[in-house]
Design a protein around this motif. Sequence first.
Motif, PDB file in Angstrom:
ATOM      1  N   GLU A 182      45.996  52.664 -14.338  1.00 31.78           N
ATOM      2  CA  GLU A 182      46.500  51.597 -13.472  1.00 31.78           C
ATOM      3  C   GLU A 182      47.176  50.523 -14.310  1.00 31.78           C
ATOM      4  O   GLU A 182      46.762  50.242 -15.428  1.00 31.78           O
ATOM      5  CB  GLU A 182      45.352  50.975 -12.688  1.00 31.78           C
ATOM      6  CG  GLU A 182      44.736  51.921 -11.684  1.00 31.78           C
ATOM      7  CD  GLU A 182      43.665  51.244 -10.842  1.00 31.78           C
ATOM      8  OE1 GLU A 182      43.655  50.003 -10.780  1.00 31.78           O
ATOM      9  OE2 GLU A 182      42.860  51.966 -10.263  1.00 31.78           O
ATOM     10  N   ILE A 183      48.209  49.930 -13.745  1.00 32.53           N
ATOM     11  CA  ILE A 183      48.913  48.830 -14.392  1.00 32.53           C
ATOM     12  C   ILE A 183      48.693  47.585 -13.533  1.00 32.53           C
ATOM     13  O   ILE A 183      48.881  47.619 -12.317  1.00 32.53           O
ATOM     14  CB  ILE A 183      50.417  49.130 -14.520  1.00 32.53           C
ATOM     15  CG1 ILE A 183      50.646  50.382 -15.369  1.00 32.53           C
ATOM     16  CG2 ILE A 183      51.150  47.945 -15.132  1.00 32.53           C
ATOM     17  CD1 ILE A 183      52.098  50.792 -15.475  1.00 32.53           C
ATOM     18  N   SER A 184      48.296  46.493 -14.181  1.00 35.85           N
ATOM     19  CA  SER A 184      48.071  45.253 -13.438  1.00 35.85           C
ATOM     20  C   SER A 184      49.397  44.688 -12.951  1.00 35.85           C
ATOM     21  O   SER A 184      50.475  45.124 -13.352  1.00 35.85           O
ATOM     22  CB  SER A 184      47.365  44.225 -14.341  1.00 35.85           C
ATOM     23  OG  SER A 184      48.243  43.791 -15.358  1.00 35.85           O
ATOM     24  N   TRP A 185      49.313  43.673 -12.097  1.00 39.93           N
ATOM     25  CA  TRP A 185      50.534  43.086 -11.571  1.00 39.93           C
ATOM     26  C   TRP A 185      51.316  42.384 -12.681  1.00 39.93           C
ATOM     27  O   TRP A 185      52.541  42.325 -12.641  1.00 39.93           O
ATOM     28  CB  TRP A 185      50.240  42.149 -10.409  1.00 39.93           C
ATOM     29  CG  TRP A 185      49.496  40.905 -10.791  1.00 39.93           C
ATOM     30  CD1 TRP A 185      48.156  40.746 -10.903  1.00 39.93           C
ATOM     31  CD2 TRP A 185      50.081  39.646 -11.125  1.00 39.93           C
ATOM     32  NE1 TRP A 185      47.870  39.476 -11.298  1.00 39.93           N
ATOM     33  CE2 TRP A 185      49.029  38.765 -11.435  1.00 39.93           C
ATOM     34  CE3 TRP A 185      51.387  39.179 -11.191  1.00 39.93           C
ATOM     35  CZ2 TRP A 185      49.244  37.449 -11.821  1.00 39.93           C
ATOM     36  CZ3 TRP A 185      51.601  37.871 -11.571  1.00 39.93           C
ATOM     37  CH2 TRP A 185      50.529  37.018 -11.873  1.00 39.93           C
ATOM     38  N   LEU A 186      50.623  41.859 -13.706  1.00 43.76           N
ATOM     39  CA  LEU A 186      51.330  41.260 -14.832  1.00 43.76           C
ATOM     40  C   LEU A 186      52.078  42.320 -15.643  1.00 43.76           C
ATOM     41  O   LEU A 186      53.179  42.072 -16.140  1.00 43.76           O
ATOM     42  CB  LEU A 186      50.345  40.514 -15.741  1.00 43.76           C
ATOM     43  CG  LEU A 186      49.860  39.163 -15.221  1.00 43.76           C
ATOM     44  CD1 LEU A 186      48.797  38.585 -16.148  1.00 43.76           C
ATOM     45  CD2 LEU A 186      51.012  38.202 -15.077  1.00 43.76           C
ATOM     46  N   GLY A 187      51.481  43.500 -15.768  1.00 42.16           N
ATOM     47  CA  GLY A 187      52.154  44.596 -16.453  1.00 42.16           C
ATOM     48  C   GLY A 187      53.397  45.038 -15.707  1.00 42.16           C
ATOM     49  O   GLY A 187      54.445  45.305 -16.311  1.00 42.16           O
ATOM     50  N   LEU A 188      53.288  45.144 -14.388  1.00 42.71           N
ATOM     51  CA  LEU A 188      54.453  45.505 -13.575  1.00 42.71           C
ATOM     52  C   LEU A 188      55.535  44.430 -13.651  1.00 42.71           C
ATOM     53  O   LEU A 188      56.733  44.739 -13.706  1.00 42.71           O
ATOM     54  CB  LEU A 188      54.038  45.737 -12.132  1.00 42.71           C
ATOM     55  CG  LEU A 188      53.202  46.989 -11.868  1.00 42.71           C
ATOM     56  CD1 LEU A 188      52.724  47.011 -10.430  1.00 42.71           C
ATOM     57  CD2 LEU A 188      54.009  48.231 -12.188  1.00 42.71           C
ATOM     58  N   LEU A 189      55.105  43.176 -13.651  1.00 40.29           N
ATOM     59  CA  LEU A 189      56.058  42.067 -13.758  1.00 40.29           C
ATOM     60  C   LEU A 189      56.780  42.112 -15.105  1.00 40.29           C
ATOM     61  O   LEU A 189      58.019  41.977 -15.170  1.00 40.29           O
ATOM     62  CB  LEU A 189      55.335  40.735 -13.585  1.00 40.29           C
ATOM     63  CG  LEU A 189      56.188  39.478 -13.557  1.00 40.29           C
ATOM     64  CD1 LEU A 189      57.074  39.474 -12.319  1.00 40.29           C
ATOM     65  CD2 LEU A 189      55.294  38.243 -13.570  1.00 40.29           C
ATOM     66  N   ALA A 190      56.026  42.339 -16.180  1.00 42.40           N
ATOM     67  CA  ALA A 190      56.627  42.419 -17.510  1.00 42.40           C
ATOM     68  C   ALA A 190      57.586  43.608 -17.594  1.00 42.40           C
ATOM     69  O   ALA A 190      58.667  43.505 -18.189  1.00 42.40           O
ATOM     70  CB  ALA A 190      55.543  42.533 -18.570  1.00 42.40           C
ATOM     71  N   MET A 191      57.188  44.734 -17.009  1.00 45.66           N
ATOM     72  CA  MET A 191      58.064  45.900 -17.024  1.00 45.66           C
ATOM     73  C   MET A 191      59.338  45.625 -16.237  1.00 45.66           C
ATOM     74  O   MET A 191      60.438  46.005 -16.655  1.00 45.66           O
ATOM     75  CB  MET A 191      57.345  47.116 -16.448  1.00 45.66           C
ATOM     76  CG  MET A 191      58.083  48.396 -16.689  1.00 45.66           C
ATOM     77  SD  MET A 191      57.321  49.931 -16.115  1.00 45.66           S
ATOM     78  CE  MET A 191      55.676  49.539 -15.729  1.00 45.66           C
ATOM     79  N   GLY A 192      59.211  44.967 -15.103  1.00 44.49           N
ATOM     80  CA  GLY A 192      60.382  44.623 -14.308  1.00 44.49           C
ATOM     81  C   GLY A 192      61.330  43.701 -15.051  1.00 44.49           C
ATOM     82  O   GLY A 192      62.551  43.916 -15.056  1.00 44.49           O
ATOM     83  N   PHE A 193      60.769  42.668 -15.717  1.00 47.02           N
ATOM     84  CA  PHE A 193      61.617  41.771 -16.512  1.00 47.02           C
ATOM     85  C   PHE A 193      62.278  42.523 -17.663  1.00 47.02           C
ATOM     86  O   PHE A 193      63.443  42.277 -17.995  1.00 47.02           O
ATOM     87  CB  PHE A 193      60.814  40.588 -17.061  1.00 47.02           C
ATOM     88  CG  PHE A 193      60.584  39.497 -16.064  1.00 47.02           C
ATOM     89  CD1 PHE A 193      61.603  39.027 -15.248  1.00 47.02           C
ATOM     90  CD2 PHE A 193      59.332  38.918 -15.936  1.00 47.02           C
ATOM     91  CE1 PHE A 193      61.392  38.014 -14.330  1.00 47.02           C
ATOM     92  CE2 PHE A 193      59.101  37.906 -15.027  1.00 47.02           C
ATOM     93  CZ  PHE A 193      60.132  37.447 -14.223  1.00 47.02           C
ATOM     94  N   GLY A 194      61.561  43.442 -18.281  1.00 48.38           N
ATOM     95  CA  GLY A 194      62.126  44.232 -19.369  1.00 48.38           C
ATOM     96  C   GLY A 194      63.282  45.094 -18.909  1.00 48.38           C
ATOM     97  O   GLY A 194      64.306  45.201 -19.588  1.00 48.38           O
ATOM     98  N   VAL A 195      63.126  45.713 -17.741  1.00 42.12           N
ATOM     99  CA  VAL A 195      64.203  46.554 -17.202  1.00 42.12           C
ATOM    100  C   VAL A 195      65.422  45.710 -16.865  1.00 42.12           C
ATOM    101  O   VAL A 195      66.555  46.053 -17.221  1.00 42.12           O
ATOM    102  CB  VAL A 195      63.700  47.332 -15.961  1.00 42.12           C
ATOM    103  CG1 VAL A 195      64.848  47.958 -15.205  1.00 42.12           C
ATOM    104  CG2 VAL A 195      62.690  48.385 -16.371  1.00 42.12           C
ATOM    105  N   VAL A 196      65.209  44.589 -16.193  1.00 48.24           N
ATOM    106  CA  VAL A 196      66.329  43.720 -15.814  1.00 48.24           C
ATOM    107  C   VAL A 196      67.027  43.166 -17.059  1.00 48.24           C
ATOM    108  O   VAL A 196      68.264  43.144 -17.140  1.00 48.24           O
ATOM    109  CB  VAL A 196      65.843  42.583 -14.898  1.00 48.24           C
ATOM    110  CG1 VAL A 196      66.911  41.518 -14.696  1.00 48.24           C
ATOM    111  CG2 VAL A 196      65.396  43.142 -13.558  1.00 48.24           C
ATOM    112  N   PHE A 197      66.247  42.749 -18.060  1.00 46.21           N
ATOM    113  CA  PHE A 197      66.826  42.219 -19.298  1.00 46.21           C
ATOM    114  C   PHE A 197      67.636  43.291 -20.025  1.00 46.21           C
ATOM    115  O   PHE A 197      68.747  43.037 -20.492  1.00 46.21           O
ATOM    116  CB  PHE A 197      65.728  41.670 -20.207  1.00 46.21           C
ATOM    117  CG  PHE A 197      66.237  41.164 -21.524  1.00 46.21           C
ATOM    118  CD1 PHE A 197      66.889  39.947 -21.607  1.00 46.21           C
ATOM    119  CD2 PHE A 197      66.070  41.904 -22.678  1.00 46.21           C
ATOM    120  CE1 PHE A 197      67.374  39.477 -22.815  1.00 46.21           C
ATOM    121  CE2 PHE A 197      66.550  41.452 -23.888  1.00 46.21           C
ATOM    122  CZ  PHE A 197      67.200  40.235 -23.958  1.00 46.21           C
TER     123      PHE A 197
END
Length: 73
Positions: A32-47
């Motif tokens: 499982e990935i926490s919501w902070l992990g998903l948020l960080a992954m999303g920012f990484g993809v967008v960046f």
Amino acid sequence: MKTGSIILLALAALAAVGGVSAYVWVSLGDVEISWLGLLAMGFGVVFSLGLGIGLMALVYFSNKRGYDDEAGH
């Protein structure tokens, strides 16, 4: 014949990467990935997408305006 070999090699590499990715995905199980992990992954993809698109735009406009014509002379 050379182009066909390159296409065949690229498709074989794509199939190999897809097979390894599927194996890793299945073997991870119930991770499982926490919501902070998903948020960080999303920012990484967008960046990463923004950086790639921005750099490609700079290459395109630099070439179109002739800034690259004098390089290497």
